[in-house]
Design an enzyme around this catalytic site. Sequence first.
Site, short mmCIF file in Angstrom:
data_model
loop_
_atom_site.label_atom_id
_atom_site.label_comp_id
_atom_site.label_asym_id
_atom_site.label_seq_id
_atom_site.Cartn_x
_atom_site.Cartn_y
_atom_site.Cartn_z
N GLU A 193 0.73 -1.57 0.23
CA GLU A 193 -0.43 -0.13 0.35
C GLU A 193 1.15 1.63 -0.15
O GLU A 193 2.22 1.17 0.40
CB GLU A 193 -0.61 -0.34 1.39
CG GLU A 193 -0.16 -0.01 2.77
CD GLU A 193 -0.95 0.57 4.19
OE1 GLU A 193 -2.28 0.33 3.86
OE2 GLU A 193 -0.28 -0.16 4.59
N CYS A 240 3.42 8.85 1.73
CA CYS A 240 3.84 7.58 1.92
C CYS A 240 4.24 5.98 1.81
O CYS A 240 3.61 5.42 1.52
CB CYS A 240 2.96 7.29 3.86
SG CYS A 240 3.69 5.96 4.78
N CYS A 295 6.80 -6.93 7.30
CA CYS A 295 8.13 -6.42 8.47
C CYS A 295 9.14 -7.52 9.66
O CYS A 295 8.55 -7.90 10.17
CB CYS A 295 7.88 -4.91 8.38
SG CYS A 295 9.23 -4.59 9.76
N CYS A 312 7.99 -5.17 15.88
CA CYS A 312 6.93 -3.71 16.52
C CYS A 312 5.83 -4.57 18.06
O CYS A 312 4.70 -4.72 16.19
CB CYS A 312 7.47 -2.58 16.59
SG CYS A 312 8.67 -2.14 16.27
N CYS A 322 2.73 -2.59 15.96
CA CYS A 322 2.91 -2.45 14.79
C CYS A 322 1.91 -3.70 13.95
O CYS A 322 2.26 -4.80 14.17
CB CYS A 322 4.16 -2.57 14.37
SG CYS A 322 4.58 -2.16 12.58
N CYS A 359 -0.86 4.70 7.03
CA CYS A 359 0.04 4.07 6.35
C CYS A 359 -0.78 2.58 7.39
O CYS A 359 -0.73 1.42 6.25
CB CYS A 359 1.13 4.14 6.84
SG CYS A 359 2.27 5.02 5.85
N1 SAH Z 1 10.06 0.44 9.69
C1 SAH Z 1 10.45 1.95 10.44
C2 SAH Z 1 8.86 3.00 9.04
C3 SAH Z 1 7.72 1.89 9.10
S1 SAH Z 1 6.57 2.35 10.78
C4 SAH Z 1 9.92 2.59 11.93
O1 SAH Z 1 9.81 1.14 12.35
O2 SAH Z 1 10.50 3.29 12.14
C5 SAH Z 1 6.22 4.61 10.15
C6 SAH Z 1 5.99 4.95 11.59
O3 SAH Z 1 4.47 4.17 12.23
C7 SAH Z 1 7.32 3.89 13.16
O4 SAH Z 1 7.23 5.17 13.62
C8 SAH Z 1 6.28 3.66 13.85
O5 SAH Z 1 6.62 2.97 15.23
C9 SAH Z 1 4.87 3.76 13.39
N2 SAH Z 1 3.56 2.86 13.71
C10 SAH Z 1 3.35 1.53 13.49
N3 SAH Z 1 2.40 1.56 14.11
C11 SAH Z 1 2.06 2.52 14.36
C12 SAH Z 1 1.03 2.35 14.97
N4 SAH Z 1 -0.29 1.20 15.36
N5 SAH Z 1 -0.11 3.86 15.17
C13 SAH Z 1 0.81 4.22 14.93
N6 SAH Z 1 2.24 4.45 14.83
C14 SAH Z 1 2.16 3.09 14.16
FE1 SF4 Z 2 8.04 -3.09 11.53
FE2 SF4 Z 2 5.75 -1.41 12.56
FE3 SF4 Z 2 7.92 -1.97 14.12
FE4 SF4 Z 2 8.21 -0.28 11.77
S1 SF4 Z 2 7.11 -0.10 13.37
S2 SF4 Z 2 9.99 -1.99 12.29
S3 SF4 Z 2 7.36 -1.25 10.65
S4 SF4 Z 2 7.00 -3.48 12.84
#
Ligand code: SAH
Ligand code: SF4
Length: 339
Positions: free
Chosen positions: A89, A102, A109, A113, A116, A330
């Site tokens: 996406e 974005c 991934c 985390c 996420c 995103c």
């Molecule tokens: N992997 C990279 C970039 C993609 S995630 C990273 O982790 O930085 C981009 C941002 O979205 C990151 O700061 C991540 O912590 C945040 N993010 C992921 N899931 C989220 C959620 N459910 N609500 C708010 N921010 C989120």
């Molecule tokens: Fe991967 Fe989501 Fe963690 Fe970014 S926030 S590193 S996309 S698992």
Amino acid sequence: MLIYNLTHEELVQFLLDHGQKKYRADQIWQWLYKQKVQSFDEMNNLPNEIIDLLKENFTLQALELVLKHVSADGTMKALYSLSDGHLIESVLMKQHYGNSICVTTQVGCNIGCSFCASGLLKKKRDLNAGEIIAQIIETERLLKERISYVVVMGIGEPFDNYENLLKFLTTINSPKGLAIGARHITVSTSGIVPKIKEYAHMGLQVNLAISLHAPNNEIRSKLMRINNAYPIEEVIGAIKYYLSVTKRRVTIEYILIDGLNDSKETAIELTQLLKGLNVYVNLIPYNEVIESGYKRSKTETMEAFYDTLMKANIQVTLRKEQGHDINAACGQLRSQHLT
Ligand code: SAH
Ligand code: SF4
């Protein structure tokens, strides 16, 4: 191979290897990145011989639109299918300063985390540079407008796909390519320490954002298991290194999760950690992912957290608008369609 995967230099080399003139590369890039043609036949200032050569060696179509959704504020989410059927996406946001996209860098991934939605899907593969570039071109086509800001914050860890990321950045920044200003591009990482240091020497003035989300190892490890490999002291060390090399301000991303990382003490600890660093903290309301069990912090708690940082003279913003929330935007399409 997808033609967008070739840097300008590589295309020049390809042409020379095939007995063609160098300047043809400029003409081809003009068609690819300025006219944004959808077939080689449209490149009508090239001799047939070169058009045939391109057709034999390259493809132009990277993405097929599966679904798009436009919300009232103009945010457009597009779900694309890659040539091998994987779905990715991109999200287009209309900002007062211009159109911002974005982009996604991996299918799934592996950083995993706990908060996420992307982390719930194991990585299937990296996107190649051309597939990341194509997200911008395809979305511009849908929008019929130019995109002038790029955030690498979609699914995936860009520093876990480093070579393709660099190629992508070089092509979109190139005046002969999409000509997007380096200062209009931001890459977000979960904190892959050796790559942050390498990135400091990358040469382009692209912005860096670090997903910190906690001021200590105890909380950060709960949220991000990558913290076991690169604990917070090392991440801060890498940020300091980056700041000293580039003299560029770093963005710290901090999502606020109810009862986990949003207390007054935690805010104070964060101010101590960041004091004196040329950083700017972006507080982000957590976009709830059901599987995680985490909840968004209460509005008053978020505001109090913001105030604590402000009073300690840390540069800080608190995102409020859901539709304009890059992260929320995103994450959501994926959770509905890709699980
Ligand atoms: N992997 C990279 C970039 C993609 S995630 C990273 O982790 O930085 C981009 C941002 O979205 C990151 O700061 C991540 O912590 C945040 N993010 C992921 N899931 C989220 C959620 N459910 N609500 C708010 N921010 C989120
Ligand atoms: Fe991967 Fe989501 Fe963690 Fe970014 S926030 S590193 S996309 S698992």
